[in-house]
Write an enzyme that holds these catalytic residues in place. Structure first.
Site, PDB file in Angstrom:
ATOM      1  N   LYS A   1     -32.273  47.250 -45.392  1.00 26.07           N
ATOM      2  CA  LYS A   1     -33.549  47.641 -44.775  1.00 26.07           C
ATOM      3  C   LYS A   1     -33.406  48.789 -43.780  1.00 26.07           C
ATOM      4  O   LYS A   1     -34.401  49.414 -43.419  1.00 26.07           O
ATOM      5  CB  LYS A   1     -34.202  46.429 -44.118  1.00 26.07           C
ATOM      6  CG  LYS A   1     -34.605  45.359 -45.110  1.00 26.07           C
ATOM      7  CD  LYS A   1     -35.645  45.854 -46.095  1.00 26.07           C
ATOM      8  CE  LYS A   1     -36.085  44.771 -47.048  1.00 26.07           C
ATOM      9  NZ  LYS A   1     -37.161  45.199 -47.945  1.00 26.07           N
TER      10      LYS A   1
HETATM   11  N1  PMP Z   1     -32.641  40.123 -49.619  1.00 22.18           N
HETATM   12  C1  PMP Z   1     -33.008  40.015 -48.339  1.00 22.18           C
HETATM   13  C2  PMP Z   1     -32.170  39.196 -47.415  1.00 22.18           C
HETATM   14  C3  PMP Z   1     -34.176  40.643 -47.887  1.00 22.18           C
HETATM   15  O1  PMP Z   1     -34.547  40.521 -46.596  1.00 22.18           O
HETATM   16  C4  PMP Z   1     -34.960  41.379 -48.801  1.00 22.18           C
HETATM   17  C5  PMP Z   1     -36.203  42.054 -48.337  1.00 22.18           C
HETATM   18  N2  PMP Z   1     -37.335  41.243 -48.185  1.00 22.18           N
HETATM   19  C6  PMP Z   1     -34.549  41.454 -50.144  1.00 22.18           C
HETATM   20  C7  PMP Z   1     -33.372  40.822 -50.503  1.00 22.18           C
HETATM   21  C8  PMP Z   1     -35.337  42.176 -51.196  1.00 22.18           C
HETATM   22  O2  PMP Z   1     -35.379  43.560 -51.034  1.00 22.18           O
HETATM   23  P1  PMP Z   1     -36.727  44.345 -51.393  1.00 22.18           P
HETATM   24  O3  PMP Z   1     -37.749  43.970 -50.361  1.00 22.18           O
HETATM   25  O4  PMP Z   1     -36.354  45.782 -51.306  1.00 22.18           O
HETATM   26  O5  PMP Z   1     -37.178  43.938 -52.742  1.00 22.18           O
END
Ligand code: PMP
Length: 344
Positions: A48
């Site tokens: 992120k």
């Molecule tokens: N794994 C974790 C621990 C996350 O916090 C997130 C984000 N919500 C994701 C996977 C998935 O990533 P994305 O939001 O880019 O699909």
């Protein structure tokens, strides 16, 4: 005077360019070659960081943000941490509305990084005024000089991965990647990365990982939003109870669902066998790789990249706590496999 030493100007310079690491022990006996893109090695310990920096810098370029302004977001924790980190360096206030499903470790960390945190009930619908979406929206309306990141509906989320994660994986595999396996929450990671990779080679198979209790897989297959698919589950950050516009369903070939229990065991297994301290969704993506292997999807020529989104330290009171595992009924199951022996 220009600084000639090798120090970085600030911590944000370390975002992205995460390593790709060959997996050996946890895929023992699998056909193909397997790699993890270790996003925990971003300075904020998750993928992120990429979107926080990209979205905030884009707002600066457009002249929407100026020093002292407020950045607001809904987050299961990781995005919040990254926004808080970027806000510190760039001089913004950070307000986060988070789900009560988030671990206490994550909430404490956000506060440690100077963010103001509102904890909202997890099991209410997205349009309920108590949901973290609605709380963030209201705070944005009430706070002068604020922007709402809105990662689920922000194309710049996907764009961040199109511009960084995708090219990095293409380069790190010398263009030889055959399968990408990645979790889908907002869908930004998988969609942006996949869009770039498919532009280089449309044959690359893109597999999204979804949770039981989430609507994504069914929506991908039928084009319909089926609220009957929705029920509570434990993995944070994976799957969704709405259809995020940050997800580009066109570039995803298939979704595969994984269980809370098996994902938790896979995360513990990654840590013990590969020495990569894995977050819960690293376990989810590894469980998906295991299921795909069992389905015979891979062959000797497969070069499989699994994106590991975050770091195990964020789950000490959950999947790395035997008490928590036991309370979920995850340690009593005789079907749970023993940790395989590490091959040296
Ligand atoms: N794994 C974790 C621990 C996350 O916090 C997130 C984000 N919500 C994701 C996977 C998935 O990533 P994305 O939001 O880019 O699909």
């Amino acid at each position: 005077m220009q600084n000639k030493n090798k120090a970085h100007d600030n911590i944000l310079a370390l975002i992205g360019n995460t390593p790709l690491v060959r997996l050996k022990n946890i895929v023992n006996g699998f056909k193909g070659t397997f790699y993890a893109k270790v996003e925990a090695l971003n300075p904020g310990h998750s993928s992120k960081d990429r979107i926080a920096l990209h979205i905030i810098e884009e707002a600066e370029r457009q002249g929407i943000l100026s020093k002292g302004d407020t950045i607001i977001e809904t987050t299961s924790g990781n995005t919040g941490f990254s926004i808080a980190m970027v806000s510190i360096i760039k001089g913004y206030e950070c307000i986060l509305a988070v789900s009560s499903k988030s671990s206490q470790d994550k909430i404490d960390m956000l506060r440690a990084m100077g963010a103001k945190v509102y904890v909202c009930p997890a099991h209410v619908s997205a349009d309920d005024p108590r949901s973290y979406y609605q709380v963030a929206k209201r705070l944005h309306e009430e706070t002068k000089g604020s922007i709402y990141i809105n990662q689920y509906f922000n194309e710049l989320n996907t764009d961040a991965h199109y511009k960084s994660t995708g090219p990095e994986i293409w380069e790190q595999t010398n263009g030889e990647i055959t399968h990408l396996v990645a979790c889908s929450g907002t869908g930004g990671t998988i969609s942006g990365t996949a869009r770039y990779l498919k532009e280089q080679n449309p044959e690359i198979k893109i597999i999204g990982v979804d949770a039981f209790g989430s609507v994504l897989k069914k929506y991908h297959e039928t084009g319909e939003f089926d609220s009957n698919e929705i029920y509570p589950y434990r993995i944070e950050g994976l799957g969704k109870n709405l259809i995020p516009s940050a997800t580009d369903f066109e570039v995803i070939d298939e979704f595969i669902k994984v269980s809370d229990e098996e994902s938790a065991h896979r995360a513990r297994e990654i840590s013990k066998t590969e020495g990569i301290f894995a977050g819960y969704t690293c376990g989810a993506v590894m469980q998906a790789v295991k299921q795909l292997h069992e389905q015979g999807v891979f062959d000797d020529k497969s070069n499989v990249v699994a994106i590991f989104p975050d770091h195990g330290s964020r789950y000490m009171s959950k999947i790395y706590s035997d008490e928590w595992m036991e309370a979920q009924g995850f340690l009593n199951d005789s079907t749970v496999e023993e940790t395989p022996k590490v091959q040296v």
